[in-house]
Design a protein around this motif. Structure first.
Motif, short mmCIF file in Angstrom:
data_model
loop_
_atom_site.label_atom_id
_atom_site.label_comp_id
_atom_site.label_asym_id
_atom_site.label_seq_id
_atom_site.Cartn_x
_atom_site.Cartn_y
_atom_site.Cartn_z
N ARG A 186 4.05 4.32 -3.62
CA ARG A 186 3.36 4.06 -2.35
C ARG A 186 2.21 5.05 -2.16
O ARG A 186 2.36 6.26 -2.35
CB ARG A 186 4.32 4.19 -1.18
CG ARG A 186 5.38 3.09 -1.12
CD ARG A 186 6.14 3.17 0.17
NE ARG A 186 5.24 3.00 1.32
CZ ARG A 186 5.57 3.31 2.57
NH1 ARG A 186 6.77 3.81 2.83
NH2 ARG A 186 4.71 3.11 3.54
N LYS A 187 1.05 4.48 -1.79
CA LYS A 187 -0.17 5.24 -1.53
C LYS A 187 -0.65 6.04 -2.75
O LYS A 187 -1.60 6.82 -2.64
CB LYS A 187 0.05 6.24 -0.37
CG LYS A 187 0.65 5.64 0.89
CD LYS A 187 -0.25 4.61 1.51
CE LYS A 187 0.34 4.09 2.83
NZ LYS A 187 -0.47 3.01 3.42
N ARG A 209 -4.17 0.22 -9.63
CA ARG A 209 -4.14 0.54 -8.21
C ARG A 209 -4.28 -0.76 -7.43
O ARG A 209 -5.22 -1.52 -7.66
CB ARG A 209 -5.25 1.51 -7.84
CG ARG A 209 -5.02 2.92 -8.37
CD ARG A 209 -6.00 3.91 -7.80
NE ARG A 209 -5.64 5.26 -8.16
CZ ARG A 209 -4.81 6.04 -7.48
NH1 ARG A 209 -4.27 5.57 -6.35
NH2 ARG A 209 -4.52 7.25 -7.87
N VAL A 210 -3.38 -1.01 -6.52
CA VAL A 210 -3.34 -2.28 -5.80
C VAL A 210 -3.38 -2.01 -4.30
O VAL A 210 -3.06 -0.91 -3.83
CB VAL A 210 -2.08 -3.09 -6.17
CG1 VAL A 210 -2.09 -3.45 -7.64
CG2 VAL A 210 -0.81 -2.30 -5.83
N LYS A 211 -3.76 -3.05 -3.56
CA LYS A 211 -3.80 -3.01 -2.10
C LYS A 211 -2.64 -3.81 -1.53
O LYS A 211 -2.09 -4.68 -2.20
CB LYS A 211 -5.13 -3.57 -1.60
CG LYS A 211 -6.35 -2.80 -2.05
CD LYS A 211 -6.40 -1.43 -1.42
CE LYS A 211 -7.68 -0.69 -1.79
NZ LYS A 211 -7.73 0.67 -1.18
N ARG A 212 -2.31 -3.49 -0.31
CA ARG A 212 -1.24 -4.21 0.38
C ARG A 212 -1.58 -5.70 0.45
O ARG A 212 -2.67 -6.08 0.87
CB ARG A 212 -1.05 -3.64 1.78
CG ARG A 212 0.09 -4.28 2.56
CD ARG A 212 0.13 -3.72 3.97
NE ARG A 212 1.24 -4.26 4.71
CZ ARG A 212 2.45 -3.71 4.78
NH1 ARG A 212 2.68 -2.58 4.14
NH2 ARG A 212 3.41 -4.26 5.48
N ASP A 270 2.59 -2.55 -0.34
CA ASP A 270 1.81 -1.46 0.24
C ASP A 270 0.72 -1.07 -0.75
O ASP A 270 0.75 -1.48 -1.92
CB ASP A 270 2.72 -0.27 0.55
CG ASP A 270 2.11 0.68 1.57
OD1 ASP A 270 0.92 0.49 1.93
OD2 ASP A 270 2.80 1.63 2.00
N ASP A 271 -0.23 -0.27 -0.29
CA ASP A 271 -1.21 0.30 -1.21
C ASP A 271 -0.50 1.27 -2.16
O ASP A 271 0.43 1.97 -1.75
CB ASP A 271 -2.30 1.06 -0.44
CG ASP A 271 -3.08 0.15 0.49
OD1 ASP A 271 -2.93 -1.07 0.37
OD2 ASP A 271 -3.84 0.68 1.33
N GLY A 272 -0.94 1.30 -3.39
CA GLY A 272 -0.32 2.24 -4.32
C GLY A 272 -0.69 1.97 -5.76
O GLY A 272 -1.68 1.30 -6.05
N GLN A 302 -1.92 -7.70 -2.12
CA GLN A 302 -2.60 -8.18 -3.34
C GLN A 302 -1.61 -8.93 -4.22
O GLN A 302 -0.45 -8.53 -4.37
CB GLN A 302 -3.20 -7.00 -4.09
CG GLN A 302 -3.93 -7.38 -5.37
CD GLN A 302 -4.58 -6.18 -6.04
OE1 GLN A 302 -4.93 -5.21 -5.37
NE2 GLN A 302 -4.73 -6.25 -7.35
#
Length: 386
Positions: A212-213, A92-95, A186-188, A97
Motif C-alpha cells: 500500500r502506497k 506502480r498502480v493506482k486505486r 489502493d495506490d501502491g 486500476q
C-alpha cells in the motif's frame, strides 16, 4: 714489639694505600664516563587543548525493511477463466486500476436475463396498480364488493414485491459483472503475482499482493533496556548493509515502539517510517541510528591519548616545559577525536604528537602546529544494539 708485628703493620698500611688509590681511580673513571655522555635532548612536540563541542548521542540497531501494509488482491467469483493479466511485479498502480480481467460472457448473459425479468415484473406491477385504482373508485358506488377490492390491492402489492426481487437480481448480476474486473484496492506497488492467464479462479484465491502506497518501514530490534530512550517522532537514519549497492542513507521517523518484548531474545521492535525509500527493498537487512539528545562534551585528538596497562593517559606540558602524565577517563569516539570525561581540564596544554616517546618529567620543546577544529554538530554513537 716483635719484628713480626712490625711486618704486619707495614703490610696493612700498604693494603690501605692500595685501596685508597683504587677508590680514587674508580671515581675518576666514573666522572670521566659521565662527562663523555651528553645530556638528554628535549623532544619537539606539538600541543593542543581539549575542545568543547556539541555531540549528538545515537543508538545503533539492526533490523529488516518491510512493507508498511500489504494487501492481498484476489477473486471473488468461482468457475471463471482468467482471460487477461495486465499487471506484473514491480508495477506502480493506482486505486481502481485494472489488474486482470475474468471471462464475463456467462455473467453478462445472466445479467441480461435478470434485466428482462425485472422489465416483466415492472409491467405486471403497472397493470396490478391500475386494477387496484379502478377497484378503489368503484368501491363507493357499490358496483364491486369489498373482498374484490382487497384482492386487487393484494395483487398490486405482490407485483411490487416481485419487481423488487427482480431488481435485486439485476443488482446482484451487475455486481458479479463488476467483480470480473480485478482492480487495485489502493495506490501502491505490486510485490507478488500469482495470476496466470487461462487459469480458473476460486473465491479468495490470491492473485496479486500489493504494498500500500509503496510505503516501507524499518523494523529495528532494540534491547529491552534501551526501549525507554526511544519515542515516537524521533529522527532515524537507515543504511542498507550492502556496500556494493552504494545506496545513500534514508531518513525516517519512529512511528511506534512495540509494547511487548520477545521473551526469547529480550528484544523489542521499533517501527520506523521511511521517507522516499526508493533505494531500499522489502526484506533487506539494514542498520540504522536513532538520533538521541545532544550534549556538550570535551574532546581531544586520539593521538593525544595513550593506552597503557588498560588505562588512558595524556601528557600535560607545564610552565617549565616539562611533562606530567595524567590518567583520564574517555568516552565516545568520533572520527579522529575522543571524548574526555575527566582527568584533564580545557585549559591544560596536552601533547598531541610524540607522546608515545615521553616519560614523566621529560623536558620538551613546543612548536606550533595546526590543529583541526573539533566538530561542532557531530554525531557520536553511544550504544550498539546487537
Amino acid at each position: 714489639m716483635t719484628k713480626n708485628a712490625y711486618r704486619l703493620g707495614g703490610v696493612a698500611a700498604a693494603l690501605a694505600l692500595v685501596a685508597g688509590t683504587s677508590s680514587f681511580l674508580a671515581r675518576a673513571a666514573d666522572d670521566k664516563q659521565a662527562a663523555s655522555v651528553p645530556a638528554k635532548t628535549a623532544l619537539t612536540v606539538s600541543v593542543t587543548s581539549a575542545a568543547q563541542a556539541d555531540w549528538a548521542q545515537t543508538l545503533q540497531a539492526n533490523g529488516s525493511v518491510a512493507a508498511w501494509q500489504e494487501t492481498v488482491v484476489g477473486a471473488e467469483l468461482s468457475g471463471l477463466r482468467l482471460a487477461e493479466v495486465q499487471a506484473n511485479v514491480g508495477d506502480r498502480v493506482k486505486r481502481g486500476q485494472l489488474l486482470a480481467q475474468l471471462s464475463s460472457d456467462s455473467v453478462r448473459a445472466e445479467l441480461a436475463q435478470s434485466r428482462a425479468g425485472a422489465a416483466e415484473a415492472q409491467a405486471t406491477l403497472a397493470e396490478a396498480q391500475a386494477n387496484a385504482e379502478r377497484a378503489r373508485s368503484l368501491q363507493t358506488s357499490g358496483a364491486i364488493s369489498a373482498s374484490q377490492v382487497q384482492q386487487y390491492l393484494t395483487a398490486a402489492a405482490t407485483a411490487k414485491a416481485r419487481l423488487d426481487a427482480a431488481q435485486a437480481r439485476v443488482q446482484a448480476d451487475e455486481l458479479r459483472l463488476s467483480q470480473t474486473r480485478i482492480v487495485a484496492s489502493d495506490d501502491g506497488v505490486i510485490s507478488a503475482r500469482a495470476a496466470t492467464a487461462g487459469s480458473m479462479v476460486q473465491p479468495g484465491q490470491e492473485l496479486f499482493r500489493l504494498i500500500r502506497k509503496g510505503r516501507l518501514e524499518w523494523r529495528a530490534e532494540v534491547p529491552a533496556d534501551e526501549l525507554s530512550r526511544l519515542s515516537a517522532g524521533m529522527a532515524v537514519r537507515v543504511n542498507v548493509n550492502d556496500k556494493a549497492s552504494g545506496a545513500a542513507p534514508v531518513n525516517g521517523k519512529v512511528r511506534m515502539v512495540a509494547p511487548t518484548v520477545d521473551p526469547q531474545t529480550r528484544m523489542g521492535l521499533v517501527y520506523v517510517d521511511l521517507d522516499g525509500a526508493n533505494s531500499l527493498r522489502a526484506g533487506t537487512f539494514a542498520r540504522g541510528e536513532f538520533q538521541l539528545a545532544r550534549s556538550q562534551t570535551l574532546s581531544l585528538p586520539q593521538t593525544a591519548v595513550l593506552l597503557r596497562d588498560g588505562f588512558s593517559y595524556v601528557y600535560r606540558v607545564g610552565a617549565d616545559n616539562r611533562v606530567t602524565r595524567l590518567k583520564v577517563q574517555t568516552g565516545r569516539r568520533l572520527g579522529d577525536r575522543i571524548e574526555v570525561l575527566g582527568g584533564v581540564d580545557a585549559a591544560a596544554k596536552v601533547v598531541t604528537s610524540g607522546a608515545g616517546f615521553l616519560s614523566e618529567g621529560d623536558a620538551v620543546r613546543v612548536v606550533a602546529a595546526p590543529v583541526a577544529p573539533a566538530p561542532v554538530a557531530a554525531v557520536a554513537p553511544t550504544t550498539v544494539a546487537k
